[in-house]
Design an enzyme around this catalytic site. Sequence first.
Site, PDB file in Angstrom:
ATOM      1  N   PRO A  23       0.861  -1.196   0.000  1.00  0.00           N
ATOM      2  CG  PRO A  23       0.109  -0.976   2.204  1.00  0.00           C
ATOM      3  CD  PRO A  23       0.862  -1.898   1.289  1.00  0.00           C
ATOM      4  CD  GLN A  79      -2.057   0.268   4.904  1.00  0.00           C
ATOM      5  OE1 GLN A  79      -1.706   1.341   4.436  1.00  0.00           O
ATOM      6  NE2 GLN A  79      -1.194  -0.651   5.312  1.00  0.00           N
ATOM      7  CB  CYS A 108       2.310   5.344   8.168  1.00  0.00           C
ATOM      8  SG  CYS A 108       2.773   6.913   7.396  1.00  0.00           S
ATOM      9  CE  LYS A 147       3.622  -2.477   4.656  1.00  0.00           C
ATOM     10  NZ  LYS A 147       4.539  -1.489   5.252  1.00  0.00           N
ATOM     11  CG  HIS A 175       8.824  -1.993   6.769  1.00  0.00           C
ATOM     12  ND1 HIS A 175       8.434  -0.941   5.984  1.00  0.00           N
ATOM     13  CD2 HIS A 175      10.175  -2.053   6.649  1.00  0.00           C
ATOM     14  CE1 HIS A 175       9.498  -0.386   5.420  1.00  0.00           C
ATOM     15  NE2 HIS A 175      10.560  -1.047   5.824  1.00  0.00           N
ATOM     16  CG  ASN A 208       7.461  -3.888   3.265  1.00  0.00           C
ATOM     17  OD1 ASN A 208       6.977  -2.863   3.719  1.00  0.00           O
ATOM     18  ND2 ASN A 208       7.979  -3.907   2.046  1.00  0.00           N
ATOM     19  CB  ALA A 232       7.009  -0.039  -1.187  1.00  0.00           C
ATOM     20  CD  GLU A 233      11.199   4.021  -2.664  1.00  0.00           C
ATOM     21  OE1 GLU A 233      11.824   4.143  -3.730  1.00  0.00           O
ATOM     22  OE2 GLU A 233      10.615   4.962  -2.096  1.00  0.00           O
TER      23      GLU A 233
END
Length: 484
Positions: A23, A79, A108, A147, A175, A208, A232-233
């Site tokens: 996400p 999410q 986040c 997450k 993560h 992650n 993600a990246e």
Amino acid sequence: MPKLRGEAFWRETLRSAHYVVAPMVDQSELAWRLLSRRHGAQLCYTPMLHAQVFLRDANYRRENLYGEACPEDRPLIVQFCANDPEVFVQAALLAQDYCDAIDLNLGCPQMIAKRGHYGAFLQEEWELLQRMILLANEKLSVPITCKIRVFPEIDKTVKYAQMLEKAGCQLLTVHGRTKEQKGPLAGVASWEHIQAVRKAVSIPVFANGNIQCLSDVEECIRKTGVHGVMSAEGNLHNPALFEGRNPLVWEMAEEYLEIVQKYPCPLSYVRAHLFKLWHHTLQVYQKLREELAKVKTLEGIVDVNRELKLRCQEEIANQKEGEKPKEGLPFFHWICQPYIRPGPKERCKENGASGTEKGVRGKRALEEEEDGNSELLSKNKQKKKLRNPNKSFDPSLKPKYAKCDQCGNPKGNKCVFNMCRGCCKKRAFKETADCPGHGLLFKTKYEKSLSWQSSQRVIQTPEISRRGDVDVGETAVLKEAGDS
């Protein structure tokens, strides 16, 4: 039919997904998800959605989830960020028919999450998280997932994961970085933490962090034992990552732009994706980088993309035999490849500063300062300091604003309802009330309207009588004329 849980949910609903697109705010929109699915992604997440905004704003729901139906975009997990159990569940109830699971964002690390009190900044509030997940697990018809980011201590991270599992979480994405590891200080994600969590819980686990190519995915699964790996990246710079390919950048860009024609999204999303895809090429063609930043239409973006393609093809045609990529890149700049985020020392060199951490600036300079590092100022604040040397940028001296009772935004100082203007306007309209503090006069205008309508009726009455008299008189005259 009872909802599936744990391993059964992963196997049947998520189709044993191993390759997962993360996400990403304003970056994992429908068009990008479809591109990623075409090139190996087996499961996608929506961008992080704000539960409170999703609940109150129909346009927000339509733009982010209720758009054109797309059967190819499944399995899909929505999410949310939230910090209130009721708000989270009410928002999730509005979304559950459009997805296969609801994910709670506890990862986040950005300053906006700190200000809004969500994401990784809830990781110490275990009682609140338990209530949120328990209620969601009870009310929703789809599974609840989470997450998270790790704590520095492996033991605490494991207990955290076990608490979420016990509360009702059916799948956990870990993560392998702490909330302090972000931007130039991101460093390497700890697969050791992820492995420990995988061994300690019985629900499926996704990893992650540190994923730049398919070999990283395979190594991560082998070392940690996770069910799947999220990128993600790596996905943003190479949407064919899960295929194990490094295609030509313009192939991916052109395919994405075609999808955007069918499934439109804000121009800012499209521009951001092309900046990622063409990252290395735009270091070479700075003028085109400026054009991409300024262009105002999708057609303009297509034109810039076409020009970048032509420049690269010209470069390929003039390439000498045996020539190698420059700047230490593994491939030539027109090929999709990882972007390795520079660390503090490298960032200092890029900015022309000495190799000390005091020279570390960049996008998150303001965040670092607001976290307490007040001796460092962003370039913008340095300019303001030059213009006004006596101005203080100490966050502790900033005025603290009272929050709106409804949404948490700063409230109006003179609002009669103790709300921000948006919430005040809705309530004042609903109750036909006034709020002089926000200049909202629904009651006053309504009363004036009633008064005006009443005065109009009074004015019209004598006119009707007068006309009646005239009519009678005229009739009498006509009658007399007729008699004579």
